[in-house]
Design a protein around this motif. Structure first.
Motif, mmCIF file in Angstrom:
data_model
loop_
_atom_site.group_PDB
_atom_site.id
_atom_site.type_symbol
_atom_site.label_atom_id
_atom_site.label_comp_id
_atom_site.label_asym_id
_atom_site.label_seq_id
_atom_site.Cartn_x
_atom_site.Cartn_y
_atom_site.Cartn_z
ATOM 1 N N LYS A 1 2.571 0.438 10.881
ATOM 2 C CA LYS A 1 1.716 0.673 9.730
ATOM 3 C C LYS A 1 2.386 -0.012 8.547
ATOM 4 C CE LYS A 1 -0.057 4.953 11.653
ATOM 5 N NZ LYS A 1 -0.092 6.441 11.575
ATOM 6 N N LEU A 2 1.818 -1.132 8.147
ATOM 7 C CA LEU A 2 2.448 -2.012 7.183
ATOM 8 C C LEU A 2 2.002 -1.701 5.760
ATOM 9 C CD1 LEU A 2 1.940 -5.241 9.265
ATOM 10 C CD2 LEU A 2 4.108 -4.037 8.939
ATOM 11 N N VAL A 3 2.896 -1.893 4.801
ATOM 12 C CA VAL A 3 2.572 -1.603 3.409
ATOM 13 C C VAL A 3 3.068 -2.717 2.491
ATOM 14 C CG1 VAL A 3 2.468 0.910 3.596
ATOM 15 C CG2 VAL A 3 4.681 -0.196 3.239
ATOM 16 N N THR A 4 2.321 -2.923 1.424
ATOM 17 C CA THR A 4 2.761 -3.709 0.277
ATOM 18 C C THR A 4 2.966 -2.717 -0.855
ATOM 19 O OG1 THR A 4 1.526 -5.689 0.957
ATOM 20 C CG2 THR A 4 2.116 -5.506 -1.374
ATOM 21 N N PHE A 5 4.109 -2.793 -1.525
ATOM 22 C CA PHE A 5 4.413 -1.766 -2.527
ATOM 23 C C PHE A 5 5.208 -2.355 -3.683
ATOM 24 C CE2 PHE A 5 7.770 -1.816 0.621
ATOM 25 C CZ PHE A 5 8.948 -1.711 -0.104
ATOM 26 N N ASP A 6 5.130 -1.669 -4.816
ATOM 27 C CA ASP A 6 5.851 -2.067 -6.013
ATOM 28 C C ASP A 6 6.988 -1.087 -6.279
ATOM 29 O OD1 ASP A 6 4.117 -4.198 -6.474
ATOM 30 O OD2 ASP A 6 2.734 -2.942 -7.616
ATOM 31 N N LEU A 7 8.168 -1.630 -6.543
ATOM 32 C CA LEU A 7 9.314 -0.809 -6.919
ATOM 33 C C LEU A 7 9.207 -0.419 -8.390
ATOM 34 C CD1 LEU A 7 12.130 -2.805 -5.106
ATOM 35 C CD2 LEU A 7 11.031 -0.691 -4.353
ATOM 36 N N PRO A 8 9.946 0.601 -8.834
ATOM 37 C CA PRO A 8 9.875 1.027 -10.235
ATOM 38 C C PRO A 8 10.097 -0.101 -11.232
ATOM 39 C CG PRO A 8 11.013 2.679 -8.949
ATOM 40 C CD PRO A 8 10.771 1.522 -8.024
ATOM 41 N N GLY A 9 10.924 -1.078 -10.895
ATOM 42 C CA GLY A 9 11.155 -2.198 -11.804
ATOM 43 C C GLY A 9 10.069 -3.243 -11.795
ATOM 44 N N GLY A 10 9.106 -3.117 -10.886
ATOM 45 C CA GLY A 10 7.992 -4.055 -10.829
ATOM 46 C C GLY A 10 8.043 -5.045 -9.691
ATOM 47 N N ALA A 11 9.170 -5.149 -8.977
ATOM 48 C CA ALA A 11 9.263 -6.088 -7.855
ATOM 49 C C ALA A 11 8.328 -5.649 -6.734
ATOM 50 C CB ALA A 11 10.699 -6.158 -7.344
ATOM 51 N N ARG A 12 7.676 -6.602 -6.110
ATOM 52 C CA ARG A 12 6.736 -6.313 -5.014
ATOM 53 C C ARG A 12 7.371 -6.657 -3.677
ATOM 54 N NH1 ARG A 12 0.489 -7.189 -5.770
ATOM 55 N NH2 ARG A 12 0.938 -5.209 -6.834
ATOM 56 N N HIS A 13 7.363 -5.711 -2.763
ATOM 57 C CA HIS A 13 7.947 -5.866 -1.438
ATOM 58 C C HIS A 13 6.926 -5.490 -0.372
ATOM 59 C CE1 HIS A 13 12.497 -5.443 -2.700
ATOM 60 N NE2 HIS A 13 11.833 -6.293 -3.446
ATOM 61 N N ILE A 14 7.279 -5.789 0.883
ATOM 62 C CA ILE A 14 6.498 -5.298 2.013
ATOM 63 C C ILE A 14 7.421 -4.518 2.937
ATOM 64 C CG2 ILE A 14 4.854 -7.214 1.899
ATOM 65 C CD1 ILE A 14 6.217 -8.331 4.460
ATOM 66 N N GLY A 15 6.812 -3.690 3.777
ATOM 67 C CA GLY A 15 7.595 -2.902 4.716
ATOM 68 C C GLY A 15 6.680 -2.208 5.702
ATOM 69 N N ALA A 16 7.217 -1.192 6.359
ATOM 70 C CA ALA A 16 6.446 -0.443 7.348
ATOM 71 C C ALA A 16 6.819 1.029 7.258
ATOM 72 C CB ALA A 16 6.695 -0.963 8.758
ATOM 73 N N LEU A 17 5.842 1.882 7.503
ATOM 74 C CA LEU A 17 6.070 3.315 7.443
ATOM 75 C C LEU A 17 6.851 3.799 8.650
ATOM 76 C CD1 LEU A 17 2.548 4.531 6.293
ATOM 77 C CD2 LEU A 17 4.615 4.377 4.906
#
Length: 310
Positions: free
Chosen positions: A2-18
């Motif tokens: 289950k893949l996600v695109t997400f933003d960190l508190p500083g604004g950087a955008r990453h991808i990952g998986a649950l």
């Protein structure tokens, strides 16, 4: 996965998986400098090797984050192309029967509504604005020209590889994953413009009009995509419940049809159209300022958005 695109508190955008339990995730971007982990399109483009690498990183779980500590974005913020189909007969009939709510005369008994033969013959579709995509948790802003805003509960697929003249029996192998789609519609604008035999256009094309997420599940996560329960809730109250198995034209038909003498690409988005009962038009009611819409499909999470009338 289950893949996600997400933003960190500083604004950087990453991808990952649950991780199991869907409360934590593994951050692929922070775990490796692999080009495939730059964004979701890069991961799709690198498949299947990139997916195997992602599974290895997921199993190692070197960089983990709490889901509540990040902000989920649209999993595919700019798809390479978006097409939305009309695959559920119940929705087609019930919507046509309720067009009188928009001042359009016609048959009001869904069972007696006459559907065009082309709908039975081909998976018909329109192309969406791929730049107006938002994800779960985002506010959906009503366009100024509409007074009848509606949600639409849809099932969707993303291609993992392209092709031309794809055979129906091979089409499943082209699917990267599945996710939930809320096709927001300005019904008054949509019905007005489509009376001119073109469209939809501004009935669909406005900022925040295409909502999908919260994550795509890779195709191997969904053994039978045509046995999924689809539920819509507004302000916590269930509005409808349907099944992906009611699709007359399935994704295999959709990819075979769309690729006829046209090259498809990895990272394209294909919506199923609205499941029967899955929109306000069918139920005779439209969205109001502050409403919270929750769309849920088995194995694909819950897509949640608040409606805002400026």
């Amino acid at each position: 996965m289950k893949l996600v695109t997400f933003d960190l508190p500083g604004g950087a955008r990453h991808i990952g998986a649950l991780l199991p339990g869907e409360q934590r995730l593994v951050d692929f971007t922070a775990s490796s400098d692999e080009p495939a982990f730059r964004d979701m399109l890069s991961l799709i483009d690198g498949s299947p090797a990139a997916l195997e690498l992602a599974r290895a990183v997921l199993s190692q779980a070197k960089v983990m984050r709490e889901l509540r500590a990040v902000k989920l974005a649209a999993p595919l913020p700019e798809p390479r192309q978006m097409r939305d189909f009309l695959c559920f007969e119940k929705h087609f009939r019930q919507s046509r029967a309720n067009c009188h709510l928009l001042g359009i005369e016609g048959e009001t008994d869904p069972a007696k509504v006459q559907l065009p033969q082309v709908w039975y013959d081909d998976p018909i579709y329109y192309k969406c604005n791929r730049f107006s995509v938002v994800g779960t948790g985002a506010d959906v802003v009503k366009p100024s020209y509409s007074q009848m805003l509606d949600y639409e509960l849809e099932f969707a697929a993303i291609t993992g590889r392209g092709g031309k003249n794809i055979r129906r029996e091979d089409a499943r192998s082209h699917i990267f994953g599945y996710l939930i789609f809320n096709d927001i519609s300005a019904r008054d604008a949509q019905l007005r413009e489509m009376s001119g035999t073109l469209g939809p256009a501004k009935g669909k094309d406005f900022d925040t009009g295409n909502v999908f997420g919260p994550w795509p599940a890779t195709a191997d996560e969904i053994p039978d995509p045509y046995d999924l329960t689809m539920v819509a809730r507004v302000n916590g109250i269930e509005q409808s419940r349907g099944s992906s198995g009611e699709m007359r034209h399935r994704f295999e038909d959709i990819l075979a049809h769309a690729s006829r003498d046209e090259t498809l690409h990895a990272g394209e988005f294909f919506g199923s159209g609205t499941v029967g009962g899955g929109c306000g038009l069918e139920l005779g009611k439209f969205l109001r300022d502050g409403d919270v819409v929750e769309l849920e499909i088995t194995g694909l999470g819950v897509l949640t958005n608040r409606i805002v009338f400026p």
